[in-house]
Structure formats: structure tokens, C-alpha cells
Write a protein that holds these residues in place. Structure first.
Motif, PDB file in Angstrom:
ATOM      1  N   ALA A 187       0.814  -1.215   0.000  1.00  0.00           N
ATOM      2  CA  ALA A 187       0.000   0.000   0.000  1.00  0.00           C
ATOM      3  C   ALA A 187       0.853   1.274   0.000  1.00  0.00           C
ATOM      4  CB  ALA A 187      -0.932   0.000   1.202  1.00  0.00           C
ATOM      5  N   GLY A 188       1.974   1.269   0.731  1.00  0.00           N
ATOM      6  CA  GLY A 188       2.798   2.472   0.815  1.00  0.00           C
ATOM      7  C   GLY A 188       3.327   2.910  -0.537  1.00  0.00           C
ATOM      8  N   ALA A 189       3.798   1.960  -1.336  1.00  0.00           N
ATOM      9  CA  ALA A 189       4.318   2.288  -2.659  1.00  0.00           C
ATOM     10  C   ALA A 189       3.195   2.766  -3.565  1.00  0.00           C
ATOM     11  CB  ALA A 189       5.020   1.078  -3.271  1.00  0.00           C
ATOM     12  N   VAL A 190       2.003   2.166  -3.434  1.00  0.00           N
ATOM     13  CA  VAL A 190       0.865   2.603  -4.246  1.00  0.00           C
ATOM     14  C   VAL A 190       0.522   4.051  -3.928  1.00  0.00           C
ATOM     15  CG1 VAL A 190      -1.604   2.288  -4.640  1.00  0.00           C
ATOM     16  CG2 VAL A 190      -0.086   0.311  -4.597  1.00  0.00           C
ATOM     17  N   SER A 191       0.602   4.417  -2.642  1.00  0.00           N
ATOM     18  CA  SER A 191       0.316   5.800  -2.250  1.00  0.00           C
ATOM     19  C   SER A 191       1.294   6.762  -2.913  1.00  0.00           C
ATOM     20  CB  SER A 191       0.397   5.936  -0.726  1.00  0.00           C
ATOM     21  OG  SER A 191       0.196   7.275  -0.335  1.00  0.00           O
ATOM     22  N   GLU A 192       2.577   6.390  -2.961  1.00  0.00           N
ATOM     23  CA  GLU A 192       3.564   7.252  -3.613  1.00  0.00           C
ATOM     24  C   GLU A 192       3.343   7.301  -5.123  1.00  0.00           C
ATOM     25  OE1 GLU A 192       7.652   7.773  -1.829  1.00  0.00           O
ATOM     26  OE2 GLU A 192       7.264   5.693  -1.271  1.00  0.00           O
ATOM     27  N   LEU A 193       3.008   6.169  -5.715  1.00  0.00           N
ATOM     28  CA  LEU A 193       2.693   6.156  -7.144  1.00  0.00           C
ATOM     29  C   LEU A 193       1.497   7.043  -7.438  1.00  0.00           C
ATOM     30  CD1 LEU A 193       3.162   2.341  -7.842  1.00  0.00           C
ATOM     31  CD2 LEU A 193       4.454   4.169  -8.945  1.00  0.00           C
ATOM     32  N   ASP A 194       0.504   7.000  -6.571  1.00  0.00           N
ATOM     33  CA  ASP A 194      -0.686   7.815  -6.740  1.00  0.00           C
ATOM     34  C   ASP A 194      -0.330   9.302  -6.685  1.00  0.00           C
ATOM     35  OD1 ASP A 194      -3.668   7.565  -6.955  1.00  0.00           O
ATOM     36  OD2 ASP A 194      -3.573   8.847  -5.189  1.00  0.00           O
ATOM     37  N   GLY A 195       0.603   9.660  -5.817  1.00  0.00           N
ATOM     38  CA  GLY A 195       1.037  11.054  -5.737  1.00  0.00           C
ATOM     39  C   GLY A 195       1.693  11.533  -7.013  1.00  0.00           C
ATOM     40  N   LEU A 196       2.415  10.629  -7.683  1.00  0.00           N
ATOM     41  CA  LEU A 196       3.054  11.002  -8.947  1.00  0.00           C
ATOM     42  C   LEU A 196       2.023  11.325 -10.020  1.00  0.00           C
ATOM     43  CD1 LEU A 196       6.036   8.506  -9.320  1.00  0.00           C
ATOM     44  CD2 LEU A 196       6.098  10.875  -8.571  1.00  0.00           C
ATOM     45  N   LEU A 197       0.869  10.664  -9.972  1.00  0.00           N
ATOM     46  CA  LEU A 197      -0.157  10.913 -10.983  1.00  0.00           C
ATOM     47  C   LEU A 197      -0.605  12.372 -10.954  1.00  0.00           C
ATOM     48  CD1 LEU A 197      -2.411   7.730 -10.579  1.00  0.00           C
ATOM     49  CD2 LEU A 197      -0.652   8.142 -12.285  1.00  0.00           C
ATOM     50  N   ASP A 198      -0.881  12.868  -9.775  1.00  0.00           N
ATOM     51  CA  ASP A 198      -1.297  14.259  -9.650  1.00  0.00           C
ATOM     52  C   ASP A 198      -0.179  15.216 -10.053  1.00  0.00           C
ATOM     53  OD1 ASP A 198      -3.887  13.755  -8.882  1.00  0.00           O
ATOM     54  OD2 ASP A 198      -3.480  13.903  -6.743  1.00  0.00           O
ATOM     55  N   LEU A 199       1.036  14.881  -9.643  1.00  0.00           N
ATOM     56  CA  LEU A 199       2.164  15.761  -9.954  1.00  0.00           C
ATOM     57  C   LEU A 199       2.352  15.909 -11.459  1.00  0.00           C
ATOM     58  CD1 LEU A 199       4.661  17.325  -8.818  1.00  0.00           C
ATOM     59  CD2 LEU A 199       5.961  15.228  -9.170  1.00  0.00           C
ATOM     60  N   LEU A 200       2.207  14.825 -12.183  1.00  0.00           N
ATOM     61  CA  LEU A 200       2.444  14.861 -13.624  1.00  0.00           C
ATOM     62  C   LEU A 200       1.294  15.536 -14.361  1.00  0.00           C
ATOM     63  CD1 LEU A 200       4.059  11.379 -14.189  1.00  0.00           C
ATOM     64  CD2 LEU A 200       5.167  13.595 -14.057  1.00  0.00           C
ATOM     65  N   LEU A 201       0.102  15.475 -13.824  1.00  0.00           N
ATOM     66  CA  LEU A 201      -1.016  16.176 -14.455  1.00  0.00           C
ATOM     67  C   LEU A 201      -0.970  17.667 -14.157  1.00  0.00           C
ATOM     68  CD1 LEU A 201      -4.251  14.022 -14.141  1.00  0.00           C
ATOM     69  CD2 LEU A 201      -2.979  14.637 -16.198  1.00  0.00           C
ATOM     70  N   ASP A 202      -0.662  18.004 -12.916  1.00  0.00           N
ATOM     71  CA  ASP A 202      -0.686  19.395 -12.489  1.00  0.00           C
ATOM     72  C   ASP A 202       0.713  20.000 -12.660  1.00  0.00           C
ATOM     73  OD1 ASP A 202      -1.919  21.694 -11.341  1.00  0.00           O
ATOM     74  OD2 ASP A 202      -0.874  21.269  -9.464  1.00  0.00           O
ATOM     75  N   ARG A 203       1.149  20.058 -13.890  1.00  0.00           N
ATOM     76  CA  ARG A 203       2.486  20.572 -14.145  1.00  0.00           C
ATOM     77  C   ARG A 203       2.421  21.685 -15.187  1.00  0.00           C
ATOM     78  NH1 ARG A 203       2.334  16.542 -18.254  1.00  0.00           N
ATOM     79  NH2 ARG A 203       3.785  16.964 -19.925  1.00  0.00           N
ATOM     80  N   GLU A 204       3.486  22.454 -15.235  1.00  0.00           N
ATOM     81  CA  GLU A 204       3.532  23.592 -16.156  1.00  0.00           C
ATOM     82  C   GLU A 204       4.579  23.405 -17.241  1.00  0.00           C
ATOM     83  OE1 GLU A 204       4.067  26.964 -13.600  1.00  0.00           O
ATOM     84  OE2 GLU A 204       1.956  26.998 -13.023  1.00  0.00           O
TER      85      GLU A 204
END
Length: 343
Positions: free
Chosen positions: A325-342
């Protein structure tokens, strides 16, 4: 330009994840590049932003390290130490660098990350040679890892998809934007999955495989990465039209000036609200008019909605994966970071 509303923008966890993974992978990547012929190693180091032409040390802007992070997190998702995914991380970084060197030549792009592209700095022939060397080094690095033969098969499958995606992307330039032979948004999605998604999916899958994950987990991580890749490409398309040049490092409306058939443009070309768009594409000085027509015809809205849909599909694949679960949480965080980028 921010893709997501402020309430759901990523916190600091995702950048910390990227930094942690870069710190873990960096020494192994440097060591691998150091095994190349000195001249080829210099071109590789230049492509990573480590040196200037001639070899003088530099600290030029590099990539975010998303692929290497996916590999490390893939290993951790399997319950292994992140170090188990380092050979996979090095391999995918080398393959990504190889693909960028060759992409810039094929597309005629003279700059990469605000510096002359390798082919402009060293010449076309040397850049091809450096790309070939990086590809060979990636395979060698992965083959030497525990579980290497199976990992090499995963990588070869992703490379085949990447080549198919790149071939389609090149062929799209020869096809019309309207009429029965036009490129469709559906074809574009398939191209983006191959050209961008295959290597992202492979990165996570390789890390999981080297970490000893079961086949179901490896497959789920591959699917999540592929969806992430399509979402990443769609956001890149939006930035290529409406991004801030001071942030992206690319000229405003550059994709429109080059007449690229990106997803927002393809959607707009299929709408009656953009009848004048074909005459504006590829015409210097008409980028602002073209961008307004694409937006008016719903191209921007459709691209961002499609990106969110693929992000949701990536999350769904992660949620069903039998992984830590911990790694999935970090992977999930990357999804938002890559979408919300400039950029």
C-alpha cells in the motif's frame, strides 16, 4: 497553467519521492554511462545535463526522473527494497535518453531543455551513435541484474510498442487533418500509449519484476503506467499550445506553428466550430488565431478530460494490484504531480 484545481494539487510528497529515487539511482546511472567510449559518454552526459560540449561539468536542467521513480516504486510495491529496482531504473533512463536523441533528429528539433539538442551540438551521426550506445547499455545493464532474462523480455516488448508508436507519429505528419484519411483521436490515443506509455508502464513493471512481484502485480503496474503515459502526453499537448514559454522553454504555440496533429487539434478538426483551422495550421504568425479556434471547438477541454480519464484508469489499475500500500500511495502522488504541471 495548472491542469487541476488548487484543492487537489499535489503536496510535497511527490517531489520528495522523485528526489529520493534520483538519489538512489544516480550513482548507478553515472557508473553505467562511464562504461561507454569516452566521446560517447560525453554526449550521453551532455544529454543528461551533466556536462557542456567538451566535457566541462554543468548542472543543466534535466528530466524529472519519473521513469526511474516508477522502477524503484515498482520494486517497493513488490515488498522489496527499492535498490532491487535500480537496474530497471537505470535501463529505462538509458532507453528514454536514447529515444530522445533519436526523436530530436527525426523531428528536426534543435533544442532540448533550453540547450542545443545533441545532434545540433555534436552532429547528426554522433548523436545517432550515442543513442545506439545508450540502447545497448540499457540491455546490458538489465541482463546483468538478477532475473535479467525475463526483464529483458519485458523491455523488448515495450521497445517494440515504442517503435510502433513513433512510426505512427511520423506517419501522422503525412496524413490530412480532415476527410476520410484524417488521423482520428482514437488513433492518437494508441500512438501515445506506444510512444509514451509503453516505457512508463515498462518502468514500473520492470521494478516489480526484479522485486519478485507476482505476474498479476507486474501486469497491473504496466497498465497503470501506460495510462499514465497517455495522460502525460495529453497534458504535454495542452502545454504545447497554451503553456507559458518562460516555464516550458518552448515558443508559444510552437506545435501549431509546426502543424502538429496533437489531440486538442484533432478534436477541433472534427468540429464544425473550427472550419478555418486547417488553413491556419503550420502558418507562422497565426498561432494565436489557431489556438483560439482549437479552444472554441473544445480541443483543450477534451484533452484535459481525456487526461483525467486515463489518470482515473491508472488509479483503478493500482487499486486492484496485489502490491504494498505504501508504494501505491507514492505512485498515486506522482499521478497528480504529472497532471498538475507547467512544463
Amino acid at each position: 497553467m495548472s491542469v487541476l484545481p488548487a484543492a487537489v494539487r499535489p503536496q510535497l510528497a511527490a517531489p520528495r519521492t522523485l528526489a529520493r529515487c534520483r538519489e538512489l539511482v544516480g550513482p548507478a546511472l553515472t557508473e553505467a554511462v562511464g562504461r561507454l567510449h569516452p566521446w560517447v559518454a560525453e554526449m550521453a552526459a551532455y544529454s543528461f545535463g551533466w556536462c557542456e560540449v567538451g566535457g566541462a561539468p554543468a548542472s543543466a536542467p534535466g528530466g524529472k526522473g519519473v521513469r526511474q521513480a516508477l522502477a524503484v516504486l515498482g520494486a517497493e510495491a513488490a515488498g522489496a527494497d527499492g535498490r532491487a529496482g535500480v537496474p530497471a531504473a537505470v535501463a529505462v533512463e538509458l532507453v528514454h535518453a536514447f529515444s530522445l536523441l533519436h526523436d530530436d533528429i527525426m523531428d528536426g528539433d534543435a533544442t532540448r531543455r533550453r540547450r542545443p539538442a545533441v545532434w545540433k551540438a555534436y552532429g547528426t551521426g554522433p548523436a545517432v551513435l550515442a543513442g545506439d550506445a545508450l540502447f545497448a547499455l540499457a540491455v546490458d545493464t538489465l541482463a546483468a541484474a538478477p532475473g535479467g532474462p525475463g526483464a529483458v523480455r519485458l523491455l523488448s516488448g515495450a521497445l517494440a510498442d515504442l517503435v510502433r508508436g513513433q512510426a505512427d507519429d511520423l506517419l501522422f505528419t503525412t496524413r490530412p487533418g480532415t476527410g476520410p484519411e484524417r488521423v482520428t483521436p482514437q488513433e492518437y490515443r494508441a500512438m501515445a500509449e506506444g510512444k509514451t506509455g509503453a516505457l512508463l508502464g515498462c518502468a514500473a513493471a520492470l521494478g516489480a519484476a526484479l522485486g519478485g512481484a507476482p505476474e498479476a502485480a507486474v501486469g497491473a503496474l504496466d497498465r497503470a503506467g501506460r495510462h499514465l503515459g497517455v495522460a502525460f502526453q495529453l497534458v504535454d499537448d495542452v502545454l504545447g499550445i497554451w503553456g507559458d514559454p518562460a516555464v516550458t522553454g518552448k515558443p508559444a504555440g510552437g506545435d501549431l506553428r509546426e502543424g502538429k496533429k496533437t489531440f486538442p487539434v484533432l478534436v477541433a478538426l472534427g468540429s464544425p466550430d473550427a472550419r478555418g483551422l486547417p488553413a491556419l495550421l503550420g502558418v507562422p504568425g497565426r498561432e494565436a488565431e489557431a489556438a483560439a479556434l482549437v479552444e472554441q471547438a473544445g480541443g483543450r477541454t477534451a484533452a484535459l478530460a481525456e487526461a483525467r480519464a486515463h489518470t482515473a484508469a491508472a488509479r483503478s489499475a493500482l487499486a486492484r494490484a496485489p502490491v504494498a500500500a505504501g508504494a501505491v500511495s507514492e505512485l498515486d502522488g506522482l499521478l497528480d504531480l504529472l497532471l498538475d504541471r507547467e512544463r
